[in-house]
Motif scaffolding. Sequence first.
Motif, PDB file in Angstrom:
ATOM      1  N   ASP A  64     -34.573   6.045 -69.082  1.00 13.70           N
ATOM      2  CA  ASP A  64     -35.064   7.221 -68.361  1.00 13.70           C
ATOM      3  C   ASP A  64     -35.489   8.306 -69.340  1.00 13.70           C
ATOM      4  O   ASP A  64     -36.525   8.963 -69.154  1.00 13.70           O
ATOM      5  CB  ASP A  64     -33.975   7.776 -67.437  1.00 13.70           C
ATOM      6  CG  ASP A  64     -33.500   6.774 -66.407  1.00 13.70           C
ATOM      7  OD1 ASP A  64     -34.300   5.916 -65.997  1.00 13.70           O
ATOM      8  OD2 ASP A  64     -32.326   6.854 -66.021  1.00 13.70           O
ATOM      9  N   GLN A  72     -37.596   1.877 -63.097  1.00 14.56           N
ATOM     10  CA  GLN A  72     -36.623   2.553 -62.240  1.00 14.56           C
ATOM     11  C   GLN A  72     -36.626   1.993 -60.810  1.00 14.56           C
ATOM     12  O   GLN A  72     -36.207   2.669 -59.881  1.00 14.56           O
ATOM     13  CB  GLN A  72     -36.918   4.053 -62.199  1.00 14.56           C
ATOM     14  CG  GLN A  72     -36.761   4.753 -63.529  1.00 14.56           C
ATOM     15  CD  GLN A  72     -37.029   6.248 -63.424  1.00 14.56           C
ATOM     16  OE1 GLN A  72     -37.718   6.727 -62.533  1.00 14.56           O
ATOM     17  NE2 GLN A  72     -36.491   7.005 -64.366  1.00 14.56           N
ATOM     18  N   ARG A  75     -35.093   7.239 -57.836  1.00 19.75           N
ATOM     19  CA  ARG A  75     -35.971   8.204 -58.502  1.00 19.75           C
ATOM     20  C   ARG A  75     -37.372   8.233 -57.893  1.00 19.75           C
ATOM     21  O   ARG A  75     -38.172   9.105 -58.227  1.00 19.75           O
ATOM     22  CB  ARG A  75     -36.094   7.874 -59.999  1.00 19.75           C
ATOM     23  CG  ARG A  75     -34.794   7.773 -60.769  1.00 19.75           C
ATOM     24  CD  ARG A  75     -33.924   8.989 -60.641  1.00 19.75           C
ATOM     25  NE  ARG A  75     -34.597  10.208 -60.985  1.00 19.75           N
ATOM     26  CZ  ARG A  75     -34.142  11.431 -60.698  1.00 19.75           C
ATOM     27  NH1 ARG A  75     -33.020  11.564 -60.015  1.00 19.75           N
ATOM     28  NH2 ARG A  75     -34.817  12.496 -61.051  1.00 19.75           N
TER      29      ARG A  75
END
Length: 589
Positions: free
Chosen positions: A438, A488, A493
């Motif tokens: 991330d 992700q 997210r």
Amino acid sequence: MKKAITWKVLATLFAVLTTTLFSFVSCSDDDDVKKEPEPPEPEPGEVISWDSPIKSEKEALALAAGAYYDWGRLSSSFSFLLESATESTISFEGDDSADGPLVSRFETDKNNWYPTKIFNYLYVSIGEANKAVAKLDSAYATGSLTQATIDLAKGRAKFIRGLAYLYLVQLWGEVPVFTSPSPANAERTARKSIDEVYTQIVTDLTEAEELLPDFDINRSNPSKGSANAILARAYLQWAGKPLTQAETGAIAGGKTDPAAPQWDNARLQKVVEHADRVINSGNFQLEANFESLWGVQSENRSAEHIFTIHHDGDGNGDSQGNHQTHCPFTFGFDLYTDNHIGPADVTLLDWFEAGDKRKRLSITAQLYNANEKTGSATPDVPENYRKYEFTFPVTSPRYAKWIHRYNRAALIEVAPDQGVNYAGQPNNINRVEIRLADVLLHKAEAKFYLNSGDRGLAEINQIRERAGLSRLTALTQNDLENEYKLEQFFEQRNWVNLVRWRKLIQTVLKVSNYEYFKEDYRDVSSIVARFGPEEEGATYPASTNYPFFAKIYTHLHKKYDNVNGKFYRFPIPGGLSGNDLGIAQNPGY
């Protein structure tokens, strides 16, 4: 805080948010039933009153731990809010009037349990953090503890308060901000500007970073790495100049996204700065094997995890087990009962390039069930397990990161398509809040918008190489967004990213290109007309699950019809017991 969260600070939670607290277990056998909480029994000597002095290091750290407890209630709830309200996910948790399906169909209102639960428990966490900081400040004056102990406890409390405010501003925009344990009524209801909220977030996380240790092997304890990672995330969101209340009001009800963000370069530089602190610390590394990131066996062992939310599991003193393990594979190999949450279409399988190692851990169309043997000569090899296909005409693919898989004989993790779910799914798995990949994505995005150096190519190629993909020679906006989407995948997210890029509406409208959006799947009669009647077995066998695909069709069409500008925010809810919080509502709700 692996075993530290064994009690609740017993001071009264501030009145505006709580009258009667309820506990809610998402994805349980009693879905959508709110229950009276059963607080964990305090351990001997651990109960302290608000007025009593802190007498030990254990009490100081336990005081800060009180601000973390209620995050355990939210681990699976974030999926229902931040994934179902996008193009990629549908929820069949309960009937169509239940809270999960309402979010999935963009019919969310202020009474929906998921925004209610998340909004209120984030403020409960903030209230506990405020109490902890105030009391720890008073401990300086009394000299009852070492400064190192007080600093560590304060760092943890400020970290979780900053993270809570970050979620609040991302999901609801302008929100009340207060740091006093006894805020005035006006502070509890007055919405602060976007910049004021982010200023508090940065202040909390910056002060936490100064107080926290460089590293903690227990990733549910924040460290400097955790604070810098969340600071990179916060500055990236802030750099896009999030929509104000007035700007959201201007698009509420419309089917057009707002104009692309004008990026703030100074804040983008801060993203790079804090990302580099994480990367250059040497405390975190990308896992060579993407599969090593997932499962109970990775907890506090994965070099990629930066901060996690701890779970002991249902019935083990946890505020609520992490039902991310359960919701996408609710009924295991029962293909005729709808999962609580899942991929919106079979075409999501095509998002991944051939050879992308992330695919089978992200979305699966087949699994072996080691509980069902089809052979006896060598019973512990997958060829002798019953193979299930998660595709039409029976069911749809499954989100795969949280399905627990193991070799039944050896009790070790094996290839993901050789798996079995057991014991109703292990809800003691920690939720990964942020990991090194991330941070690399955030740094790449900041460099891209800054037009700096290689514009994020090096960071994106690190992630692609780990996935087994070829290196890119140049980076486009589409490349950047695609890597976020794949890396992700179903990690809570998606909605946040689409809102940051101001592409929520146009992305959701793409469901019109999905397979199950087609008129062929409208209802049982249309499916029969297209694929043949089940009794004749003209095209597919009698096991064709016509009603299931008709439900998917309905959800996709509702997404398409209902999405509009108001969904750039969620509705301000009432309190946990239904009381009006007195906070001005978001546009369109």
